[in-house]
Enzyme design. Structure first.
Site, PDB file in Angstrom:
ATOM      1  N   GLU A 108     -11.416   7.203 -18.888  1.00  0.00           N
ATOM      2  CA  GLU A 108     -10.494   7.689 -17.857  1.00  0.00           C
ATOM      3  C   GLU A 108     -11.129   8.829 -17.050  1.00  0.00           C
ATOM      4  OE1 GLU A 108      -6.840   7.658 -15.752  1.00  0.00           O
ATOM      5  OE2 GLU A 108      -7.847   6.200 -17.016  1.00  0.00           O
ATOM      6  N   THR A 147      -1.821  -0.039  -1.747  1.00  0.00           N
ATOM      7  CA  THR A 147      -2.300   0.615  -2.970  1.00  0.00           C
ATOM      8  C   THR A 147      -1.867  -0.087  -4.246  1.00  0.00           C
ATOM      9  OG1 THR A 147      -0.398   2.097  -2.974  1.00  0.00           O
ATOM     10  CG2 THR A 147      -2.405   2.893  -1.907  1.00  0.00           C
TER      11      THR A 147
END
Length: 175
Positions: free
Chosen positions: A49, A165
């Site tokens: 991440e 998005t």
């Protein structure tokens, strides 16, 4: 660097395609290579991440991952940028990179009824499956992989559609 930053390469390439300065494509390529390395430097070939850069000499590697940031949520941002870059350059390296990442997903996150986020990209023998698949994996990550590998490179023509998005194609109107 948070994995979410990896969307920017595709956005920069899209900007160049629509008239922004050509040097933005160089920045897009450099950022894409950095994002790729966040995958390639892990034994699972899956990005964490968050990746840290060794700018203070705190580690012998150029990039490193802290324990709490070693999870992978099956995010689409890098794959999206690979697709855009492939669309605009035709460089099959981007397909090759996507294929390696798909293999990482299949090897370390595939479970009986789908895919799961994992807690540790640094240890292929103990990835710590989380029994959780975010909806964006199906709606975006796999969609961009499908588009990246499609036999029809104009399956989703970037001159006729803009992708929001959330990975949904919307038609571009000229008027």
């Amino acid at each position: 660097m948070d994995h979410l930053v990896c969307f920017l390469s595709g956005t920069l390439a899209l900007g160049v395609h629509n008239g922004l300065p050509k040097e933005h494509l160089t920045l897009a390529e450099d950022l894409l290579t950095t994002c790729y390395q966040t995958y390639a430097q892990q034994p699972t070939f899956l990005a964490p991440e968050i990746t840290y850069f060794n700018i203070q000499g705190e580690n012998s590697n150029d990039m490193y991952v802290k324990t709490n940031d070693a999870h992978n949520l099956l995010r689409p941002e890098f794959i999206e940028s690979l697709w855009y870059m492939y669309q605009f350059t035709g460089n099959v390296t981007y397909q090759d990179w996507g294929w390696k990442i798909l293999q990482g997903f299949n090897n370390y996150t595939k479970v009986v009824n789908g895919y799961t986020s994992i807690g540790n990209v640094r240890n292929p023998t103990n990835v710590r499956p989380k029994d959780m698949m975010e909806s964006f994996f199906l709606s975006e990550t796999l969609k961009y992989l499908y588009l990246l590998f499609s036999d029809n490179p104009k399956l989703l023509d970037v001159d006729k559609y803009v992708v929001n998005t959330e990975g949904h194609p919307l038609p571009v109107y000229k008027n």
